[in-house]
Design an enzyme around this catalytic site. Structure first.
Site, PDB file in Angstrom:
ATOM      1  N   LYS A  21       8.815   6.428  46.175  1.00 13.18           N
ATOM      2  CA  LYS A  21       7.989   6.724  47.180  1.00 13.18           C
ATOM      3  C   LYS A  21       6.321   6.395  46.302  1.00 13.18           C
ATOM      4  O   LYS A  21       5.296   5.853  45.895  1.00 13.18           O
ATOM      5  CB  LYS A  21       7.797   6.756  48.152  1.00 13.18           C
ATOM      6  CG  LYS A  21       7.913   5.608  48.442  1.00 13.18           C
ATOM      7  CD  LYS A  21       8.551   5.762  50.387  1.00 13.18           C
ATOM      8  CE  LYS A  21       9.931   4.819  51.021  1.00 13.18           C
ATOM      9  NZ  LYS A  21      10.275   5.305  52.062  1.00 13.18           N
ATOM     10  N   LYS A  74       4.181   3.762  44.397  1.00 10.29           N
ATOM     11  CA  LYS A  74       3.101   3.309  45.420  1.00 10.29           C
ATOM     12  C   LYS A  74       1.515   4.166  44.976  1.00 10.29           C
ATOM     13  O   LYS A  74       0.504   3.416  45.271  1.00 10.29           O
ATOM     14  CB  LYS A  74       2.824   3.732  47.063  1.00 10.29           C
ATOM     15  CG  LYS A  74       4.357   2.861  47.405  1.00 10.29           C
ATOM     16  CD  LYS A  74       4.357   2.852  49.214  1.00 10.29           C
ATOM     17  CE  LYS A  74       5.142   2.285  49.893  1.00 10.29           C
ATOM     18  NZ  LYS A  74       5.586   2.248  51.150  1.00 10.29           N
ATOM     19  N   ASN A  93      10.146   0.226  66.269  1.00 10.28           N
ATOM     20  CA  ASN A  93      10.754   1.657  65.670  1.00 10.28           C
ATOM     21  C   ASN A  93      10.419   2.833  66.936  1.00 10.28           C
ATOM     22  O   ASN A  93       9.567   2.478  68.200  1.00 10.28           O
ATOM     23  CB  ASN A  93      10.479   2.116  65.115  1.00 10.28           C
ATOM     24  CG  ASN A  93       8.892   1.912  64.725  1.00 10.28           C
ATOM     25  OD1 ASN A  93       9.097   2.944  64.601  1.00 10.28           O
ATOM     26  ND2 ASN A  93       9.297   1.700  63.647  1.00 10.28           N
ATOM     27  N   LYS A 133       7.490 -17.295  76.938  1.00 12.11           N
ATOM     28  CA  LYS A 133       9.152 -16.249  77.094  1.00 12.11           C
ATOM     29  C   LYS A 133      10.632 -17.326  76.191  1.00 12.11           C
ATOM     30  O   LYS A 133      10.356 -18.427  76.887  1.00 12.11           O
ATOM     31  CB  LYS A 133       9.303 -15.680  78.138  1.00 12.11           C
ATOM     32  CG  LYS A 133      10.320 -14.592  78.095  1.00 12.11           C
ATOM     33  CD  LYS A 133      10.820 -14.635  79.639  1.00 12.11           C
ATOM     34  CE  LYS A 133      12.339 -13.884  79.768  1.00 12.11           C
ATOM     35  NZ  LYS A 133      12.465 -13.668  81.077  1.00 12.11           N
ATOM     36  N   PRO A 156       1.890  -6.589  54.890  1.00 12.71           N
ATOM     37  CA  PRO A 156       1.344  -5.831  53.761  1.00 12.71           C
ATOM     38  C   PRO A 156       2.087  -4.578  54.190  1.00 12.71           C
ATOM     39  O   PRO A 156       1.735  -4.057  55.352  1.00 12.71           O
ATOM     40  CB  PRO A 156       0.036  -6.007  54.174  1.00 12.71           C
ATOM     41  CG  PRO A 156      -0.379  -6.646  55.640  1.00 12.71           C
ATOM     42  CD  PRO A 156       1.261  -7.215  55.978  1.00 12.71           C
TER      43      PRO A 156
HETATM   44  O1  PMT Z   1       6.023   9.089  65.482  1.00 13.78           O
HETATM   45  P1  PMT Z   1       6.806  10.361  65.353  1.00 13.78           P
HETATM   46  O2  PMT Z   1       8.125  10.160  66.579  1.00 13.78           O
HETATM   47  O3  PMT Z   1       7.013  11.799  65.780  1.00 13.78           O
HETATM   48  O4  PMT Z   1       7.687  10.539  63.895  1.00 13.78           O
HETATM   49  C1  PMT Z   1       7.347  10.798  62.781  1.00 13.78           C
HETATM   50  C2  PMT Z   1       7.710   9.299  61.883  1.00 13.78           C
HETATM   51  C3  PMT Z   1       9.294   9.875  62.054  1.00 13.78           C
HETATM   52  C4  PMT Z   1       7.560   7.735  61.757  1.00 13.78           C
HETATM   53  C5  PMT Z   1       7.267  10.145  60.636  1.00 13.78           C
HETATM   54  O5  PMT Z   1       6.837  10.990  60.233  1.00 13.78           O
HETATM   55  C6  PMT Z   1       6.789   9.405  59.755  1.00 13.78           C
HETATM   56  O6  PMT Z   1       8.072   9.629  58.160  1.00 13.78           O
HETATM   57  N1  PMT Z   1       6.039   7.748  59.153  1.00 13.78           N
HETATM   58  C7  PMT Z   1       6.338   7.061  58.151  1.00 13.78           C
HETATM   59  C8  PMT Z   1       7.980   6.585  58.991  1.00 13.78           C
HETATM   60  C9  PMT Z   1       8.202   5.011  57.526  1.00 13.78           C
HETATM   61  O7  PMT Z   1       7.843   3.569  58.067  1.00 13.78           O
HETATM   62  O8  PMT Z   1       8.476   5.474  56.006  1.00 13.78           O
HETATM   63  P2  PMT Z   1       8.936   4.252  55.181  1.00 13.78           P
HETATM   64  O9  PMT Z   1       9.774   5.202  54.417  1.00 13.78           O
HETATM   65  O10 PMT Z   1       9.189   2.890  55.738  1.00 13.78           O
HETATM   66  O11 PMT Z   1       7.470   3.468  54.318  1.00 13.78           O
HETATM   67  C10 PMT Z   1       6.508   4.788  53.950  1.00 13.78           C
HETATM   68  C11 PMT Z   1       4.653   4.923  53.951  1.00 13.78           C
HETATM   69  O12 PMT Z   1       4.604   3.688  53.520  1.00 13.78           O
HETATM   70  C12 PMT Z   1       4.446   5.631  54.520  1.00 13.78           C
HETATM   71  O13 PMT Z   1       3.790   6.385  55.035  1.00 13.78           O
HETATM   72  C13 PMT Z   1       4.136   4.260  55.941  1.00 13.78           C
HETATM   73  O14 PMT Z   1       2.992   4.874  57.358  1.00 13.78           O
HETATM   74  C14 PMT Z   1       3.577   3.627  54.876  1.00 13.78           C
HETATM   75  N2  PMT Z   1       4.147   1.894  55.363  1.00 13.78           N
HETATM   76  C15 PMT Z   1       5.192   1.553  54.978  1.00 13.78           C
HETATM   77  C16 PMT Z   1       5.513   0.116  55.791  1.00 13.78           C
HETATM   78  C17 PMT Z   1       4.365  -1.068  55.437  1.00 13.78           C
HETATM   79  N3  PMT Z   1       3.543  -2.389  56.036  1.00 13.78           N
HETATM   80  N4  PMT Z   1       2.702  -0.304  55.202  1.00 13.78           N
HETATM   81  C18 PMT Z   1       3.503   1.169  55.338  1.00 13.78           C
HETATM   82  O15 PMT Z   1       1.634   2.105  55.723  1.00 13.78           O
END
Ligand code: PMT
Length: 408
Positions: free
Chosen positions: A342, A346, A215, A294, A310
């Site tokens: 969330k 969580k 991403n 590949k 996970p």
């Molecule tokens: O890195 P930059 O370019 O500066 O951008 C910053 C950002 C936009 C990536 C950052 O500010 C941000 O929003 N990060 C969280 C992105 C995300 O994946 O959000 P989510 O809504 O999908 O996940 C929710 C939370 O669970 C997050 O804290 C994530 O780290 C955590 N997570 C999600 C999935 C997973 N498998 N494990 C996790 O720990």
């Protein structure tokens, strides 16, 4: 300013920009004061500032050649504008004239110093210096308000007798006060004695040796938070997916690639953490199969089976001795509503909700804006540079963390 307020600038890289005002004659003293606090200082002179201060004097006190305003092939082949912008931990403009403030506000990139200001991800700190009438002029005040809103920090101006003979606000702060003020913008002790783990960046889920799912996370937000936590006195472990960034000094950085690796690195060291901040954009799914060779384009249509990764944050928050957990929520719409869901699902203490999907905040850009949500509060941290935002966020997190400890 009291001596005990003065904190060290050891290992901080300060890029001092000098704009063309009479107070520029004080900048050799300012460089000396910054160096005394441990800073490595490089200087850029804006156009005409050489009329107020000798480049050789600044070179002597900083120990480095001084950059002038010109962006020539020769200067760019050495430490060019992008290198300088990346080098700086902070860009300090002192003195900042009314004209320079206006150009900064416009995002002008018409000489080396203005270009570096636009190109840098480092925090900007400015020490205004001008005639009192110019300072009070509505245009200047509007420009200053805009810069503050963007996360630029102001040191001064002082009030008093001015070089032009008038009396009032607009005088540059004394060099020792600017140096002390700058060091305070790096350091406070709100997290002294705490261990903080931060995840940052994207993950890369390999399809074959050359392709994968990922991403747009650049890691900027997570790295800025790691730096702010170090500055607040914490012992910081940064678990990072693939980025082009250098780990902030003072952090212990564990580099990972995939979500599974990030999960393993977090779980291996989570027991000793007081606070866990999940900033990483972790892939929710990975390819069921990682081809060892590949994939060839023989078939007309290919399906990729995906399986769930996970949820690292949810797993950490469920631990019997879970640290104080801060999640991020990247949402394109109904930000607060999804963030609250969330927080609850969580079992987190805080969620930092940011808008993503536009081109102004969120993934891969210099700025972000956050709504920090707890079970009973919402704090808005407005759009600003990610470094300034990270410092504000760490202050908030430290307060919530202390309050939760007091309630135990
Ligand atoms: O890195 P930059 O370019 O500066 O951008 C910053 C950002 C936009 C990536 C950052 O500010 C941000 O929003 N990060 C969280 C992105 C995300 O994946 O959000 P989510 O809504 O999908 O996940 C929710 C939370 O669970 C997050 O804290 C994530 O780290 C955590 N997570 C999600 C999935 C997973 N498998 N494990 C996790 O720990």
């Amino acid at each position: 300013m009291a001596d005990e307020d003065i904190k060290s600038l050891t290992s901080k890289r300060v890029l001092l920009g000098v704009s063309a005002g009479i107070a520029a004659y004080k900048t050799p003293d300012l460089v000396r004061r910054l160096a005394e606090l441990g800073a490595d200082v490089r200087v850029i002179l804006s156009k005409n500032s050489e009329q107020f201060v000798a480049p050789l004097a600044l070179q002597a006190v900083s120990g480095h050649a001084v950059h002038n305003h010109a962006m020539t092939a020769e200067s760019e082949s050495g430490m060019g504008h992008i290198d300088l912008a990346r080098w700086a931990d902070v860009v300090l403009i002192a003195p900042a004239t009314a004209n320079f403030i206006a150009r900064l506000c416009q995002g002008a990139a018409d000489e080396l110093l203005t270009t570096v200001c636009v190109a840098t991800a480092a925090p900007l700190v400015i020490a205004p210096a001008m005639n009192q009438q110019m300072w009070q002029n509505q245009a200047t005040q509007d420009n200053v308000a805009t810069l503050i809103q963007r996360g630029v920090r102001m040191l001064g101006p002082d009030s008093g007798e001015q070089a032009c003979g008038e009396v009032g606000p607009g005088r540059m702060m004394q060099p020792e006060d600017i140096a002390a003020g700058l060091s305070q913008s790096f350091e406070h002790s709100s997290l002294t004695g705490t261990s903080v783990m931060i995840t940052a960046g994207p993950t890369w889920e390999a399809l074959d040796p050359v392709r994968g799912l990922t991403n747009h996370s650049s890691g900027l937000m997570g790295y800025a938070i790691a730096q702010a936590a170090v500055e607040a006195g914490a012992s910081v472990t940064l678990v990072s997916g693939p980025t082009n960034l250098e780990a902030p000094q003072g952090t212990q950085c564990v580099d990972v690639i995939s979500a599974l690796q990030m999960h393993a690195a977090v779980m291996a060291d989570i027991d000793r953490q007081d606070i866990f901040i999940a900033v990483a954009a972790v892939a929710d799914y990975r390819p069921q199969l990682e081809e060892l060779k590949k994939i060839k384009k023989n078939a007309e249509k290919v399906s990729i089976g995906l399986i769930r990764n996970p949820d690292i944050l949810a797993e950490v928050a469920r631990l019997p001795k879970a640290p104080f957990c801060v999640g991020f929520a990247a949402e394109t719409h109904d930000v607060e509503q999804y963030a609250r869901a969330k927080l609850k699902a969580k079992k987190l203490q805080l969620v930092a909700a940011n808008h993503v999907g536009g081109d102004e905040t969120g993934f891969g850009v210099a700025d972000n804006a956050i709504s920090l949500i707890s079970s009973d509060s919402v704090t808005e941290l407005p759009k600003q540079n990610k470094h300034a935002l990270a410092r504000a966020l760490i202050v908030e997190i430290a307060q919530h963390y202390q309050a939760s400890n007091n309630n135990l």
